[in-house]
Scaffold this motif. Structure first.
Motif, PDB file in Angstrom:
ATOM      1  N   LEU A  39       0.834  -1.208   0.000  1.00 15.74           N
ATOM      2  CA  LEU A  39       0.000   0.000   0.000  1.00 15.74           C
ATOM      3  C   LEU A  39       0.868   1.258   0.000  1.00 15.74           C
ATOM      4  N   GLY A  40       1.935   1.231   0.788  1.00 11.82           N
ATOM      5  CA  GLY A  40       2.843   2.384   0.837  1.00 11.82           C
ATOM      6  C   GLY A  40       3.525   2.625  -0.497  1.00 11.82           C
ATOM      7  N   LYS A  41       3.975   1.554  -1.133  1.00 13.09           N
ATOM      8  CA  LYS A  41       4.624   1.690  -2.446  1.00 13.09           C
ATOM      9  C   LYS A  41       3.640   2.216  -3.485  1.00 13.09           C
ATOM     10  N   ALA A  42       2.420   1.661  -3.501  1.00 14.63           N
ATOM     11  CA  ALA A  42       1.408   2.090  -4.472  1.00 14.63           C
ATOM     12  C   ALA A  42       1.066   3.560  -4.274  1.00 14.63           C
ATOM     13  N   ARG A  43       0.929   3.970  -3.024  1.00 11.43           N
ATOM     14  CA  ARG A  43       0.629   5.373  -2.734  1.00 11.43           C
ATOM     15  C   ARG A  43       1.726   6.287  -3.276  1.00 11.43           C
ATOM     16  N   ASP A  44       2.989   5.910  -3.036  1.00 10.42           N
ATOM     17  CA  ASP A  44       4.104   6.747  -3.476  1.00 10.42           C
ATOM     18  C   ASP A  44       4.202   6.811  -5.002  1.00 10.42           C
ATOM     19  N   LEU A  45       4.050   5.671  -5.667  1.00 13.38           N
ATOM     20  CA  LEU A  45       4.107   5.652  -7.126  1.00 13.38           C
ATOM     21  C   LEU A  45       2.967   6.475  -7.727  1.00 13.38           C
ATOM     22  N   PHE A  46       1.765   6.313  -7.171  1.00  9.61           N
ATOM     23  CA  PHE A  46       0.606   7.055  -7.671  1.00  9.61           C
ATOM     24  C   PHE A  46       0.814   8.556  -7.497  1.00  9.61           C
ATOM     25  N   CYS A  47       1.223   8.961  -6.315  1.00  2.00           N
ATOM     26  CA  CYS A  47       1.427  10.391  -6.058  1.00  2.00           C
ATOM     27  C   CYS A  47       2.532  10.948  -6.946  1.00  2.00           C
ATOM     28  N   PHE A  48       3.574  10.159  -7.192  1.00  2.31           N
ATOM     29  CA  PHE A  48       4.640  10.604  -8.082  1.00  2.31           C
ATOM     30  C   PHE A  48       4.078  10.857  -9.481  1.00  2.31           C
ATOM     31  N   CYS A  49       3.179   9.981  -9.937  1.00  4.11           N
ATOM     32  CA  CYS A  49       2.516  10.196 -11.237  1.00  4.11           C
ATOM     33  C   CYS A  49       1.706  11.495 -11.218  1.00  4.11           C
ATOM     34  N   ALA A  50       0.971  11.723 -10.119  1.00  5.96           N
ATOM     35  CA  ALA A  50       0.117  12.912 -10.018  1.00  5.96           C
ATOM     36  C   ALA A  50       0.933  14.204  -9.959  1.00  5.96           C
ATOM     37  N   PHE A  51       2.167  14.125  -9.474  1.00  6.90           N
ATOM     38  CA  PHE A  51       3.009  15.325  -9.371  1.00  6.90           C
ATOM     39  C   PHE A  51       3.926  15.521 -10.571  1.00  6.90           C
ATOM     40  N   TYR A  56       2.035   4.933 -15.712  1.00  4.75           N
ATOM     41  CA  TYR A  56       2.582   3.805 -14.936  1.00  4.75           C
ATOM     42  C   TYR A  56       3.839   3.256 -15.607  1.00  4.75           C
ATOM     43  N   SER A  57       3.782   3.044 -16.934  1.00  2.76           N
ATOM     44  CA  SER A  57       4.903   2.427 -17.653  1.00  2.76           C
ATOM     45  C   SER A  57       6.180   3.256 -17.542  1.00  2.76           C
ATOM     46  N   ASP A  58       6.041   4.554 -17.313  1.00  8.10           N
ATOM     47  CA  ASP A  58       7.215   5.421 -17.190  1.00  8.10           C
ATOM     48  C   ASP A  58       7.693   5.536 -15.748  1.00  8.10           C
ATOM     49  N   VAL A  59       6.757   5.606 -14.799  1.00  5.70           N
ATOM     50  CA  VAL A  59       7.161   5.807 -13.402  1.00  5.70           C
ATOM     51  C   VAL A  59       7.983   4.626 -12.890  1.00  5.70           C
ATOM     52  N   VAL A  60       7.685   3.420 -13.348  1.00  6.37           N
ATOM     53  CA  VAL A  60       8.447   2.259 -12.871  1.00  6.37           C
ATOM     54  C   VAL A  60       9.806   2.130 -13.562  1.00  6.37           C
ATOM     55  N   GLU A  61      10.076   3.008 -14.513  1.00 13.84           N
ATOM     56  CA  GLU A  61      11.358   2.989 -15.220  1.00 13.84           C
ATOM     57  C   GLU A  61      12.266   4.160 -14.854  1.00 13.84           C
ATOM     58  N   VAL A  62      11.822   5.056 -13.984  1.00 17.65           N
ATOM     59  CA  VAL A  62      12.630   6.225 -13.621  1.00 17.65           C
ATOM     60  C   VAL A  62      13.919   5.766 -12.951  1.00 17.65           C
ATOM     61  N   ARG A  63      15.035   6.247 -13.483  1.00 21.02           N
ATOM     62  CA  ARG A  63      16.341   5.921 -12.915  1.00 21.02           C
ATOM     63  C   ARG A  63      16.922   7.154 -12.220  1.00 21.02           C
ATOM     64  N   ARG A  64      17.786   6.896 -11.270  1.00 19.35           N
ATOM     65  CA  ARG A  64      18.399   8.019 -10.538  1.00 19.35           C
ATOM     66  C   ARG A  64      19.192   8.922 -11.485  1.00 19.35           C
TER      67      ARG A  64
END
Length: 198
Positions: A39-51, A56-64
Motif C-alpha cells: 500500500l505504501g509503495k502504491a501510494r508513493d508511485l501514484f502520487c509521483f505520477c500525479a506530481f 505507470y509504464s514510465d514511473v516504474v522505469e525512472v532511474r536516478r
C-alpha cells in the motif's frame, strides 16, 4: 486536491489493523489491512505520477541518473518522446524517501505490477474514505444501463496522470505547455481533459 493531499499524507496502517469505515450509503463496516508495505509503495508511485504527469509504464522505469538539479528527463515508453519535467517538492520528497534503497538497474522508485498497484489503489481509496457515488452509464444492444460505484473503485494507475493534467489546466497552464510535460502529440488527445476542466 484535498483527496490527493489526504492520500499523500496518509499514514499507512500496519498489517492486521482493523479499520472502521463507511460505505457510499453511510453504513459502517470493518476492513482489515493486509498489505501495508505494498500500500505504501502504491501510494508513493501514484502520487509521483500525479506530481509529474508520468504514466505507470514510465514511473516504474525512472532511474536516478534521469534526475539532475530538480529536473527529471525521461524517454516515455508509449511515444518515445524525451521529456524534461521540473520536479514538484512532493515528487522530490518521494524520491528522497527511497534514496538509500537499492533497486535493480539504478531505478529510483520501487517496482510493482500494474495489477497489484491498481488493487492497492482501490484499497487506499477505500481507507481514505473516497466513497462518493459515481454513476457509469452504458448501452448494450440499445438498452441503457446505469451502474453506481464508490469513487475508490474507479481509481487506477492512470488516474494519477489525469490528476496532473486536470490540475494544470484548471490552474491556467495553457494546453500546449501541458502537452510538453505529458508528451501528448496533438490537441485532440488533450481535448477530453479540457472538457473535464471546463
Amino acid at each position: 486536491k484535498d483527496e490527493l493531499d489526504t492520500l499523500y499524507n496518509l499514514e499507512i496502517p500496519k498489517n492486521g489493523t482493523v479499520l472502521e469505515l463507511k460505505d457510499m450509503d453511510g453504513k459502517d463496516y470493518k476492513k482489515t489491512v493486509m498489505e501495508s508495505v505494498a500500500l505504501g509503495k502504491a501510494r508513493d508511485l501514484f502520487c509521483f505520477c500525479a506530481f509529474t504527469s508520468l504514466r505507470y509504464s514510465d514511473v516504474v522505469e525512472v532511474r536516478r541518473t534521469d534526475i539532475q538539479n530538480g529536473v527529471m528527463t525521461i524517454t516515455t515508453q508509449k511515444t518515445h518522446d524525451r521529456l524534461p519535467i521540473v520536479l514538484h517538492k512532493n515528487a522530490k520528497a518521494i524520491l528522497k524517501k527511497y534514496e538509500k534503497e537499492s533497486f535493480p538497474q539504478g531505478k529510483a522508485l520501487p517496482y510493482m505490477t500494474n495489477q497489484q498497484m491498481n488493487r492497492c489503489l482501490k484499497d487506499l481509496g477505500e481507507i481514505c474514505g473516497f466513497t462518493t457515488p459515481y454513476t457509469i452509464t452504458g448501452y448494450r444492444n440499445g438498452t441503457r444501463y446505469d451502474e453506481v460505484y464508490p469513487k475508490y473503485e474507479l481509481i487506477g494507475t492512470h488516474t494519477g496522470r489525469k490528476t496532473f493534467i486536470c490540475f494544470a489546466l484548471s490552474n491556467g497552464v495553457p494546453p500546449d505547455v501541458v502537452m510538453k510535460f505529458t508528451g501528448h502529440c496533438d490537441y485532440k488527445s488533450m481535448k477530453p481533459y479540457i472538457d473535464i476542466t471546463e
